[in-house]
Design a protein around this motif. Structure first.
Motif, mmCIF file in Angstrom:
data_model
loop_
_atom_site.group_PDB
_atom_site.id
_atom_site.type_symbol
_atom_site.label_atom_id
_atom_site.label_comp_id
_atom_site.label_asym_id
_atom_site.label_seq_id
_atom_site.Cartn_x
_atom_site.Cartn_y
_atom_site.Cartn_z
ATOM 1 N N LEU A 74 0.861 -1.183 0.000
ATOM 2 C CA LEU A 74 0.000 0.000 0.000
ATOM 3 C C LEU A 74 0.895 1.229 0.000
ATOM 4 C CD1 LEU A 74 -2.694 -0.767 2.740
ATOM 5 C CD2 LEU A 74 -2.905 -1.119 0.277
ATOM 6 N N GLU A 75 0.325 2.378 -0.409
ATOM 7 C CA GLU A 75 1.001 3.640 -0.142
ATOM 8 C C GLU A 75 0.678 4.045 1.303
ATOM 9 O OE1 GLU A 75 -1.988 4.674 -0.004
ATOM 10 O OE2 GLU A 75 -2.738 3.600 -1.717
ATOM 11 N N TYR A 76 1.002 5.267 1.671
ATOM 12 C CA TYR A 76 0.829 5.732 3.047
ATOM 13 C C TYR A 76 -0.406 6.606 3.210
ATOM 14 C CZ TYR A 76 3.730 8.995 0.407
ATOM 15 O OH TYR A 76 4.247 9.787 -0.594
ATOM 16 N N TYR A 77 -1.275 6.659 2.217
ATOM 17 C CA TYR A 77 -2.495 7.469 2.294
ATOM 18 C C TYR A 77 -3.640 6.672 2.924
ATOM 19 C CZ TYR A 77 -0.341 10.856 -0.950
ATOM 20 O OH TYR A 77 0.463 11.777 -1.552
ATOM 21 N N ARG A 78 -3.446 6.205 4.149
ATOM 22 C CA ARG A 78 -4.438 5.347 4.799
ATOM 23 C C ARG A 78 -4.654 5.763 6.243
ATOM 24 N NH1 ARG A 78 -5.849 1.190 0.764
ATOM 25 N NH2 ARG A 78 -4.465 1.914 -0.900
ATOM 26 N N MET A 79 -5.887 5.559 6.722
ATOM 27 C CA MET A 79 -6.198 5.590 8.149
ATOM 28 C C MET A 79 -7.002 4.339 8.436
ATOM 29 S SD MET A 79 -8.408 5.920 10.833
ATOM 30 C CE MET A 79 -9.941 6.697 10.318
ATOM 31 N N ALA A 80 -6.386 3.388 9.112
ATOM 32 C CA ALA A 80 -7.068 2.146 9.450
ATOM 33 C C ALA A 80 -7.793 2.306 10.777
ATOM 34 C CB ALA A 80 -6.080 0.990 9.527
ATOM 35 N N ALA A 81 -9.093 2.068 10.771
ATOM 36 C CA ALA A 81 -9.903 2.115 11.990
ATOM 37 C C ALA A 81 -10.414 0.737 12.382
ATOM 38 C CB ALA A 81 -11.093 3.065 11.797
ATOM 39 N N ASN A 82 -10.386 -0.209 11.428
ATOM 40 C CA ASN A 82 -10.976 -1.531 11.642
ATOM 41 C C ASN A 82 -10.023 -2.609 11.142
ATOM 42 O OD1 ASN A 82 -13.721 -0.266 12.225
ATOM 43 N ND2 ASN A 82 -13.394 0.388 10.114
ATOM 44 N N THR A 83 -9.752 -3.586 11.989
ATOM 45 C CA THR A 83 -8.912 -4.709 11.594
ATOM 46 C C THR A 83 -9.685 -6.025 11.577
ATOM 47 O OG1 THR A 83 -8.193 -4.972 13.893
ATOM 48 C CG2 THR A 83 -6.792 -3.635 12.433
ATOM 49 N N GLU A 84 -10.984 -5.936 11.746
ATOM 50 C CA GLU A 84 -11.820 -7.137 11.711
ATOM 51 C C GLU A 84 -13.176 -6.782 11.126
ATOM 52 O OE1 GLU A 84 -13.889 -10.264 14.852
ATOM 53 O OE2 GLU A 84 -11.962 -9.342 15.377
ATOM 54 N N PHE A 85 -13.649 -7.603 10.211
ATOM 55 C CA PHE A 85 -14.972 -7.435 9.628
ATOM 56 C C PHE A 85 -15.993 -8.039 10.575
ATOM 57 C CE2 PHE A 85 -18.382 -8.582 6.579
ATOM 58 C CZ PHE A 85 -18.517 -7.377 5.910
ATOM 59 N N GLN A 86 -17.098 -7.341 10.781
ATOM 60 C CA GLN A 86 -18.208 -7.844 11.591
ATOM 61 C C GLN A 86 -17.821 -7.979 13.062
ATOM 62 O OE1 GLN A 86 -20.096 -11.122 9.612
ATOM 63 N NE2 GLN A 86 -21.526 -11.531 11.250
ATOM 64 N N ALA A 87 -17.095 -7.007 13.580
ATOM 65 C CA ALA A 87 -16.736 -6.998 14.998
ATOM 66 C C ALA A 87 -17.652 -6.053 15.760
ATOM 67 C CB ALA A 87 -15.278 -6.571 15.172
ATOM 68 N N ASP A 88 -17.883 -6.362 17.026
ATOM 69 C CA ASP A 88 -18.671 -5.482 17.880
ATOM 70 C C ASP A 88 -17.818 -4.309 18.352
ATOM 71 O OD1 ASP A 88 -20.945 -7.064 17.743
ATOM 72 O OD2 ASP A 88 -20.395 -8.244 19.515
ATOM 73 N N PHE A 89 -18.482 -3.201 18.677
ATOM 74 C CA PHE A 89 -17.815 -2.113 19.374
ATOM 75 C C PHE A 89 -17.640 -2.497 20.852
ATOM 76 C CE2 PHE A 89 -20.104 1.151 16.429
ATOM 77 C CZ PHE A 89 -19.255 0.807 15.394
ATOM 78 N N ALA A 90 -16.618 -1.947 21.468
ATOM 79 C CA ALA A 90 -16.414 -2.181 22.902
ATOM 80 C C ALA A 90 -17.159 -1.144 23.736
ATOM 81 C CB ALA A 90 -14.919 -2.144 23.212
ATOM 82 N N VAL A 91 -18.317 -0.719 23.261
ATOM 83 C CA VAL A 91 -19.190 0.237 23.954
ATOM 84 C C VAL A 91 -20.627 -0.230 23.732
ATOM 85 C CG1 VAL A 91 -17.623 2.205 23.740
ATOM 86 C CG2 VAL A 91 -19.260 1.735 21.907
ATOM 87 N N PRO A 92 -21.580 0.239 24.533
ATOM 88 C CA PRO A 92 -22.966 -0.225 24.377
ATOM 89 C C PRO A 92 -23.532 0.084 22.988
ATOM 90 C CG PRO A 92 -22.682 0.944 26.446
ATOM 91 C CD PRO A 92 -21.426 1.154 25.671
#
Length: 453
Positions: free
Chosen positions: A395-413
């Protein structure tokens, strides 16, 4: 129980009477039948949970297909005066305009016109829309720079904002709000929350599979929720033209995950055909990447909420956006025994930003490598074979990764339906009684700075 967990049962299918109503676009009738079956209390839990999801899909699906045939043709003719109905029919028959039945009549996808303009040079020219495929873009410059230097790091600062639309705002309503944050991963480090307003209730851990900043408050005024953050993104180049071989065959990240990463009979057959005679995991992944980038056409997609099997749908229709292509790549890799996983967030080219999805796959002795199948297909459209090859492994460096898993729950309600039950790039808002839909709030993203280190 998180209501969004019901999506894991989506692959259970529909009873024939409900399926027929859905296919012909009798959505009200299908919902009515689902309510009757659920009220009987005699169905297995798996089918009940599947029907619960399908009911919500039926309520949302028509919103993605708002145009009648006449309205769709009129939209094109407003930009291309000499466009004909025969041309429209040809585009539909070629599968280039997506549609469903609504009350027995064809209705067309909300973004069909934008999709045609993005992927068809001639159509875009006739419509007076810009076309930049084939020009040297910042993306290509960045990719070449990574290839030249071997490793490049950039310090990036971004701003994100969610704002409830006035027509959806309710004074005194308790709200829960989530916005994505950078996640700590192989290529991302030194993450800093620079500013947040109002004061957040929670910031989830840096290694959360879908990381968010979370607010919970009772709103008296309709003010936005804002966060600014910075991070370092590092891109390493891997020359895979003459790859090393290995006997290592790890089995992590090779499992199925219902409903979209499933080894259906068709996907098993496709995997076997693509990897016939190929032993090395890296070369299996390359065969899969080549097939997707050279055969799947980029097209905007309806909300993933309403798609029953994303990967197989892409393989059958040979059309998809970045996330659809990434899921097909991940599924075929896993089916071939090659570890593969999801990564997503934003594409953060200076002056431009947008939600984006890509994939990783594991190949010894290199470890985890990247694959961006949609940017690979873009390189095919531009006739840029070196750039297509770059996005296998890099990849180039024009990325912001927020998710490393598809279909994961948030750790908040999260008590209600998410806008996107599988991924998080734009954020989520819910009231006490329901989750807000995407059309009820606005998300803004801004790249404040990007400096090479």
């Amino acid at each position: 129980m998180n209501i969004n967990d019901n999506f894991r049962f989506l692959c259970m299918g529909l009873p024939d009477d409900i399926r027929r109503k859905k296919e012909c676009g009798d959505f009200d009738g299908a919902v009515r039948l689902i309510d009757k079956k659920l009220a009987q209390g005699k169905l297995p839990e798996a089918l009940c949970r599947s029907l619960t999801v399908q009911r919500e899909i039926l309520l949302r699906l028509p919103q993605d297909y708002p145009y009648s045939r006449a309205a769709a043709i009129a939209q094109i003719q407003s930009k291309i005066a000499d466009f004909t109905e025969a041309e429209f029919n040809s585009l539909v028959e070629e599968g280039r305009i997506d549609w469903i039945y609504v009350q027995g009549q064809q209705h067309f996808f909300s973004r069909f016109f934008a999709s045609l303009c993005k992927t068809d040079r001639v159509f875009a020219a006739r419509a007076g829309e810009p076309w930049d495929e084939g020009t040297i873009s910042p993306r290509e410059v960045a990719a070449n720079f990574v290839k030249e230097k071997g490793e490049v790091s950039a310090r990036v600062r971004c701003r994100a904002e969610l704002h409830i639309k006035e027509e959806a705002f309710v004074k005194g309503e308790k709200v829960r709000v989530c916005l994505p944050l950078p996640v700590a991963c192989d290529s991302q480090s030194d993450i800093c929350i620079e500013y947040a307003n109002p004061k957040p209730s929670c910031i989830t851990p840096e290694n959360a599979p879908q990381r968010v900043i979370y607010w919970e408050q009772t709103m008296q005024e309709n003010t936005p929720f804002t966060v600014e953050f910075s991070y370092t993104r590092t891109a390493q180049y891997h020359d895979l033209e003459n790859p090393a071989t290995t006997s290592e065959r790890p089995n992590f990240d090779t499992e199925e995950v219902a409903p979209h990463i499933m080894f259906t009979p068709y996907l098993r057959a496709l995997t076997a055909e693509l990897t016939d005679g190929v032993e090395q995991p890296l070369e299996k992944a390359r065969k899969i990447y080549d097939y997707i980038t050279e055969n799947v056409t980029y097209a905007f997609q309806p909300a993933y909420f309403g798609i029953e099997n994303i990967a197989e749908g892409c393989a059958r229709n040979l059309r998809g956006d970045c996330g659809v292509m990434a899921l097909l790549f991940i599924t075929l890799c896993r089916c071939a025994g090659v570890p593969a996983r999801w990564e997503s967030g934003w594409y953060v080219e200076p002056g431009s930003s947008g939600a984006h999805d890509w994939a990783q796959f594991y190949a010894a002795p290199y470890g985890w490598l990247y694959a961006d199948t949609s940017f690979g297909t873009g390189a095919v459209r531009a006739g840029n074979e070196p750039l297509r090859r770059f996005y296998f492994g890099n990849l180039e460096y024009y990325r912001m990764a927020a998710n490393t898993e598809f279909q994961a729950d948030f750790a908040v309600p999260k008590d209600h339906w998410r806008v996107d039950p599988y991924d998080n790039q734009l954020g989520e808002i819910e009231f006490a009684e329901r989750g807000l839909r995407g059309e009820e709030f606005e998300c803004k993203k801004e790249i404040l700075s990007l400096e090479l280190l």
